[in-house]
Design a protein around this motif. Structure first.
Motif, PDB file in Angstrom:
ATOM      1  N   ASN A 121       3.079  21.530  63.090  1.00 46.72           N
ATOM      2  CA  ASN A 121       1.965  21.225  64.059  1.00 46.72           C
ATOM      3  C   ASN A 121       2.523  21.758  65.520  1.00 46.72           C
ATOM      4  OD1 ASN A 121       3.489  19.276  65.318  1.00 46.72           O
ATOM      5  ND2 ASN A 121       2.400  17.550  64.532  1.00 46.72           N
ATOM      6  N   HIS A 122       1.412  21.847  66.494  1.00 46.95           N
ATOM      7  CA  HIS A 122       1.805  22.361  67.714  1.00 46.95           C
ATOM      8  C   HIS A 122       2.864  21.818  68.298  1.00 46.95           C
ATOM      9  CE1 HIS A 122       0.725  24.394  71.264  1.00 46.95           C
ATOM     10  NE2 HIS A 122       0.643  23.553  72.106  1.00 46.95           N
ATOM     11  N   GLN A 123       3.137  20.541  68.063  1.00 40.64           N
ATOM     12  CA  GLN A 123       4.164  20.074  68.730  1.00 40.64           C
ATOM     13  C   GLN A 123       5.631  20.614  68.238  1.00 40.64           C
ATOM     14  OE1 GLN A 123       4.751  15.431  67.934  1.00 40.64           O
ATOM     15  NE2 GLN A 123       5.404  15.567  70.407  1.00 40.64           N
ATOM     16  N   SER A 124       5.682  20.392  66.711  1.00 44.78           N
ATOM     17  CA  SER A 124       6.914  20.941  66.119  1.00 44.78           C
ATOM     18  C   SER A 124       7.255  22.493  66.438  1.00 44.78           C
ATOM     19  CB  SER A 124       6.652  21.004  64.665  1.00 44.78           C
ATOM     20  OG  SER A 124       6.283  19.528  64.190  1.00 44.78           O
ATOM     21  N   ILE A 125       6.059  23.187  66.706  1.00 41.79           N
ATOM     22  CA  ILE A 125       6.450  24.555  66.953  1.00 41.79           C
ATOM     23  C   ILE A 125       6.882  24.821  68.326  1.00 41.79           C
ATOM     24  CG2 ILE A 125       5.206  26.664  67.664  1.00 41.79           C
ATOM     25  CD1 ILE A 125       3.200  26.086  65.379  1.00 41.79           C
ATOM     26  N   ASN A 126       6.297  24.019  69.308  1.00 48.03           N
ATOM     27  CA  ASN A 126       6.899  23.849  70.688  1.00 48.03           C
ATOM     28  C   ASN A 126       8.189  23.387  70.748  1.00 48.03           C
ATOM     29  OD1 ASN A 126       6.981  21.822  73.249  1.00 48.03           O
ATOM     30  ND2 ASN A 126       5.638  23.689  73.768  1.00 48.03           N
ATOM     31  N   ILE A 127       8.837  22.413  70.021  1.00 45.54           N
ATOM     32  CA  ILE A 127      10.034  21.938  69.940  1.00 45.54           C
ATOM     33  C   ILE A 127      11.061  22.874  69.370  1.00 45.54           C
ATOM     34  CG2 ILE A 127      11.536  20.221  69.005  1.00 45.54           C
ATOM     35  CD1 ILE A 127       9.255  18.028  69.186  1.00 45.54           C
ATOM     36  N   LEU A 128      10.593  23.582  68.384  1.00 46.43           N
ATOM     37  CA  LEU A 128      11.261  24.608  67.751  1.00 46.43           C
ATOM     38  C   LEU A 128      11.639  25.856  68.794  1.00 46.43           C
ATOM     39  CD1 LEU A 128      13.276  25.722  65.200  1.00 46.43           C
ATOM     40  CD2 LEU A 128      11.176  27.126  64.498  1.00 46.43           C
ATOM     41  N   ASN A 129      10.745  26.146  69.469  1.00 39.94           N
ATOM     42  CA  ASN A 129      10.617  27.177  70.429  1.00 39.94           C
ATOM     43  C   ASN A 129      11.750  26.995  71.651  1.00 39.94           C
ATOM     44  OD1 ASN A 129       9.251  29.616  69.846  1.00 39.94           O
ATOM     45  ND2 ASN A 129       7.618  28.507  70.021  1.00 39.94           N
ATOM     46  N   LYS A 130      11.388  25.679  72.115  1.00 37.94           N
ATOM     47  CA  LYS A 130      12.625  25.231  72.896  1.00 37.94           C
ATOM     48  C   LYS A 130      13.816  25.036  72.552  1.00 37.94           C
ATOM     49  CE  LYS A 130      11.084  21.386  76.422  1.00 37.94           C
ATOM     50  NZ  LYS A 130       9.822  21.495  76.834  1.00 37.94           N
ATOM     51  N   ALA A 131      14.116  24.470  71.314  1.00 42.95           N
ATOM     52  CA  ALA A 131      15.607  24.440  71.055  1.00 42.95           C
ATOM     53  C   ALA A 131      16.177  25.834  70.662  1.00 42.95           C
ATOM     54  CB  ALA A 131      15.523  24.084  69.600  1.00 42.95           C
ATOM     55  N   ILE A 132      15.340  26.766  70.283  1.00 42.44           N
ATOM     56  CA  ILE A 132      15.963  28.067  69.998  1.00 42.44           C
ATOM     57  C   ILE A 132      16.179  28.844  71.455  1.00 42.44           C
ATOM     58  CG2 ILE A 132      15.428  30.615  69.360  1.00 42.44           C
ATOM     59  CD1 ILE A 132      13.854  29.301  67.061  1.00 42.44           C
ATOM     60  N   ASN A 133      15.421  28.554  72.605  1.00 44.44           N
ATOM     61  CA  ASN A 133      15.614  29.062  73.779  1.00 44.44           C
ATOM     62  C   ASN A 133      16.830  28.466  74.690  1.00 44.44           C
ATOM     63  OD1 ASN A 133      13.599  31.445  73.467  1.00 44.44           O
ATOM     64  ND2 ASN A 133      12.157  29.858  73.538  1.00 44.44           N
ATOM     65  N   LYS A 134      16.750  27.028  74.503  1.00 36.51           N
ATOM     66  CA  LYS A 134      17.541  26.327  75.370  1.00 36.51           C
ATOM     67  C   LYS A 134      19.136  26.384  74.854  1.00 36.51           C
ATOM     68  CE  LYS A 134      16.195  22.872  78.014  1.00 36.51           C
ATOM     69  NZ  LYS A 134      15.722  21.572  78.178  1.00 36.51           N
ATOM     70  N   ILE A 135      19.304  26.320  73.418  1.00 37.08           N
ATOM     71  CA  ILE A 135      20.682  26.133  72.963  1.00 37.08           C
ATOM     72  C   ILE A 135      21.238  27.603  73.185  1.00 37.08           C
ATOM     73  CG2 ILE A 135      21.755  25.523  70.829  1.00 37.08           C
ATOM     74  CD1 ILE A 135      19.489  23.856  69.926  1.00 37.08           C
ATOM     75  N   ASN A 136      22.605  27.534  73.548  1.00 39.01           N
ATOM     76  CA  ASN A 136      23.106  28.848  73.682  1.00 39.01           C
ATOM     77  C   ASN A 136      24.804  28.631  73.087  1.00 39.01           C
ATOM     78  OD1 ASN A 136      21.373  30.809  74.934  1.00 39.01           O
ATOM     79  ND2 ASN A 136      21.520  29.320  76.655  1.00 39.01           N
ATOM     80  N   ASN A 137      24.984  29.585  72.241  1.00 40.67           N
ATOM     81  CA  ASN A 137      26.364  29.720  71.724  1.00 40.67           C
ATOM     82  C   ASN A 137      26.944  28.481  71.017  1.00 40.67           C
ATOM     83  OD1 ASN A 137      26.800  32.297  73.136  1.00 40.67           O
ATOM     84  ND2 ASN A 137      26.840  31.110  75.085  1.00 40.67           N
ATOM     85  N   GLN A 138      25.920  28.172  70.133  1.00 37.03           N
ATOM     86  CA  GLN A 138      26.085  27.081  69.247  1.00 37.03           C
ATOM     87  C   GLN A 138      25.661  27.366  68.123  1.00 37.03           C
ATOM     88  OE1 GLN A 138      27.712  24.716  70.855  1.00 37.03           O
ATOM     89  NE2 GLN A 138      26.744  23.960  72.527  1.00 37.03           N
ATOM     90  N   PHE A 139      26.202  26.646  66.807  1.00 35.62           N
ATOM     91  CA  PHE A 139      25.836  26.628  65.571  1.00 35.62           C
ATOM     92  C   PHE A 139      24.429  26.137  65.484  1.00 35.62           C
ATOM     93  CE2 PHE A 139      30.435  26.745  64.651  1.00 35.62           C
ATOM     94  CZ  PHE A 139      30.579  27.787  64.313  1.00 35.62           C
ATOM     95  N   ILE A 140      23.693  26.798  64.900  1.00 35.03           N
ATOM     96  CA  ILE A 140      22.039  26.094  64.457  1.00 35.03           C
ATOM     97  C   ILE A 140      21.771  26.358  63.052  1.00 35.03           C
ATOM     98  CG2 ILE A 140      19.691  25.865  64.965  1.00 35.03           C
ATOM     99  CD1 ILE A 140      20.029  27.100  67.603  1.00 35.03           C
ATOM    100  N   VAL A 141      21.829  25.316  62.299  1.00 35.36           N
ATOM    101  CA  VAL A 141      21.438  25.158  60.994  1.00 35.36           C
ATOM    102  C   VAL A 141      19.902  25.165  61.010  1.00 35.36           C
ATOM    103  CG1 VAL A 141      21.460  24.134  58.564  1.00 35.36           C
ATOM    104  CG2 VAL A 141      23.559  24.195  60.183  1.00 35.36           C
ATOM    105  N   LEU A 142      19.021  26.163  60.442  1.00 30.13           N
ATOM    106  CA  LEU A 142      17.602  26.157  60.347  1.00 30.13           C
ATOM    107  C   LEU A 142      17.088  25.765  59.004  1.00 30.13           C
ATOM    108  CD1 LEU A 142      17.022  29.100  62.583  1.00 30.13           C
ATOM    109  CD2 LEU A 142      16.419  26.853  63.301  1.00 30.13           C
ATOM    110  N   ASP A 143      16.418  24.688  58.793  1.00 32.88           N
ATOM    111  CA  ASP A 143      16.040  24.148  57.286  1.00 32.88           C
ATOM    112  C   ASP A 143      14.562  23.931  57.149  1.00 32.88           C
ATOM    113  OD1 ASP A 143      16.918  23.506  54.792  1.00 32.88           O
ATOM    114  OD2 ASP A 143      16.749  21.331  55.583  1.00 32.88           O
ATOM    115  N   ALA A 144      14.040  23.961  56.200  1.00 34.74           N
ATOM    116  CA  ALA A 144      12.735  23.287  55.842  1.00 34.74           C
ATOM    117  C   ALA A 144      11.756  23.926  56.791  1.00 34.74           C
ATOM    118  CB  ALA A 144      12.975  21.894  55.784  1.00 34.74           C
TER     119      ALA A 144
END
Ligand SMILES: NC(=O)C1=CN([C@@H]2O[C@H](COP(=O)(O)OP(=O)(O)OC[C@H]3O[C@@H](n4cnc5c(N)ncnc54)[C@H](OP(=O)(O)O)[C@@H]3O)[C@@H](O)[C@H]2O)[C@@H](O)CC1
Ligand SMILES: Nc1ncnc2c1ncn2[C@@H]1O[C@H](COP(=O)(O)OP(=O)(O)O)[C@@H](O)[C@H]1O
Length: 285
Positions: A107-130
Motif C-alpha cells: 500500500n501507499h505507506q509501504s511504498i513510502n517506507i521503501l522509498n525512504k529506506a532506499i534513499n536514506k540508507i547509504n553504503n550498507q547491505f540491503i536484502v530486498l525480499d517479497a
C-alpha cells in the motif's frame, strides 16, 4: 556459462569459532522491515532467524503506524519498532545490514517506507525480499544509482514481475533469468525455488543442491531472508554469506526431515533452530 554447486567445504568463513574475548558489537546489528497488518508473522520469522543464526542485535520495524505489540514473547531479544522509527537518523547509522520486504504490503505507506529506506540508507547491505520486490516491479523503481550493496531474493513469480515476463519463462532458463535480474537491478540475485541460484554482479553462478519439499510452505523464504541478513551483518563476506545462508537453510530442512519432522508438515518456524544446531556442530565438533 560455468556454474558451481554450493558446497559447505567452500564456505569456511561460516565455520569459524568465535573468539573468547568478544562482544555483541562484533556480530553486527541488523534492521528488518516488513510486517504490515496481518503479515506480522512474516517479519518475526525473518527476525527470529536472524538472531538464531548469530546476529549481535536485531531491530524490527513494522510497516504500520504503531507497533502491533511491544514484545515478541517467543523471542524477547528482538527490539520492536515501527519502520519509520527505525529509519530515523539515530538508528540508521547503527544498523549495518537491512532486510526489507517480508510481509511488507504494497500500500501507499509501504511504498513510502521503501522509498525512504532506499534513499536514506547509504553504503550498507540491503536484502530486498517479497513485497519490496513487488513494489519495485509495480512502480518500475530504478536501483542503479544506489550506493548500497543490494541483494534481491525473488521466487520465480516475483522474478517474473521484475522482468515483466511469465513464471514459465523464468523457470525455463533460470540461470539466464538470474543474470538478467542482476544486471537490471545492479545487485546480487538469489533466485529461489528448487535448485536456488546465487548470481554475483560478475555473473558467477552457484546452484544449491540441498533442501527438500518441506521448504515448500509459507514463510520459509522469510526465514531465508533473515538468515542472509544475519550472516552479512556478522561480517562474513558476501561471496560466502549468500551461498552460506542458502546452504544452511537447505541443510536445516534436511535435518528436520531426517528426524521425521518433515518434509510433510515442516514449518518455517522450525528452520532457525535446526540451522543453528548445524552451524554449531560444524564449528565446534
Ligand atoms: N506468515 C506470514 O505473514 C507470511 C507472509 N508472507 C508474505 O506474503 C506476501 C505475499 O507473498 P507470496 O509469496 O505468498 O505471494 P506471491 O508473490 O503472489 O507468490 C505466490 C505465488 O508465486 C508462485 N511461486 C512461488 N514459488 C514458486 C516456485 N518455486 N515455482 C513456481 N512458482 C512459484 C506461485 O504461483 P502459482 O503457481 O500459484 O501461480 C505462488 O502461488 C509477501 O510479503 C510475503 O513475505 C509469506 O511469506 C507467507 C507467510
Ligand atoms: N521443492 C523445493 N526444494 C528446495 N527448496 C525449496 C523448494 N520449495 C521451496 N523451496 C525454498 O523455500 C523458500 C520459499 O520461499 P518463498 O517462496 O519466498 O516463500 P514465503 O514467501 O512463503 O516465505 C525458498 O528459499 C525456496 O528456494
Amino acid at each position: 556459462m560455468i556454474t558451481n554447486d554450493i558446497e559447505i567445504r567452500n564456505l569456511t568463513e561460516l565455520l569459524k569459532k568465535r573468539n573468547l574475548n568478544t562482544h555483541k558489537g562484533d556480530y553486527g546489528t541488523i534492521g528488518i522491515i516488513g510486517g504490515s497488518n496481518g503479515m506480522e508473522g512474516s517479519l518475526l520469522l525473518a527476525a527470529r532467524a536472524a538472531i538464531k543464526i548469530g546476529a549481535g542485535k536485531v531491530l524490527v520495524g513494522f510497516t504500520q503506524n504503531t507497533t502491533p505489540f511491544n514484545i515478541d514473547f517467543m523471542q524477547p531479544e528482538l527490539m520492536l519498532r515501527t519502520a519509520y522509527n527505525l529509519l530515523k537518523v539515530d538508528d540508521i547509522t547503527r544498523i549495518h545490514t537491512w532486510v526489507i520486504g517480508c510481509g511488507m504490503g504494497k500500500n501507499h505507506q509501504s511504498i513510502n517506507i521503501l522509498n525512504k529506506a532506499i534513499n536514506k540508507i547509504n553504503n550498507q547491505f540491503i536484502v530486498l525480499d517479497a513485497d519490496a520486490l513487488n513494489i519495485i516491479a509495480q512502480n518500475n523503481l530504478n536501483l542503479q544509482e544506489s550506493t548500497n550493496t543490494l541483494i534481491i531474493t525473488p521466487h520465480p513469480k516475483e522474478a517474473a514481475r521484475l522482468l515483466k515476463c511469465t513464471t514459465l519463462e523464468i523457470q525455463s532458463n533460470r540461470i539466464q533469468a538470474a543474470i538478467e535480474l542482476t544486471k537490471k537491478y545492479n545487485s546480487w540475485t538469489i533466485l529461489k525455488g528448487y535448485r536456488t541460484i546465487v548470481c554475483s554482479p560478475e555473473n558467477k553462478i552457484l546452484v544449491s543442491k540441498n533442501g527438500n519439499p518441506g521448504l515448500a510452505s509459507a514463510g520459509t523464504g522469510d526465514v531465508l531472508a533473515g538468515m542472509i541478513g544475519s550472516l552479512l551483518t556478522q561480517s562474513i563476506s558476501i561471496e560466502q554469506a549468500l551461498p552460506g545462508a542458502v546452504w544452511l537453510h537447505g541443510a536445516a530442512a534436511e535435518y528436520l526431515a531426517n528426524n521425521n519432522n518433515g518434509p510433510i508438515g515442516m514449518t518455517a518456524s522450525e528452520l532457525p533452530e535446526a540451522a543453528r544446531k548445524i552451524r554449531n556442530q560444524l564449528c565446534y565438533n
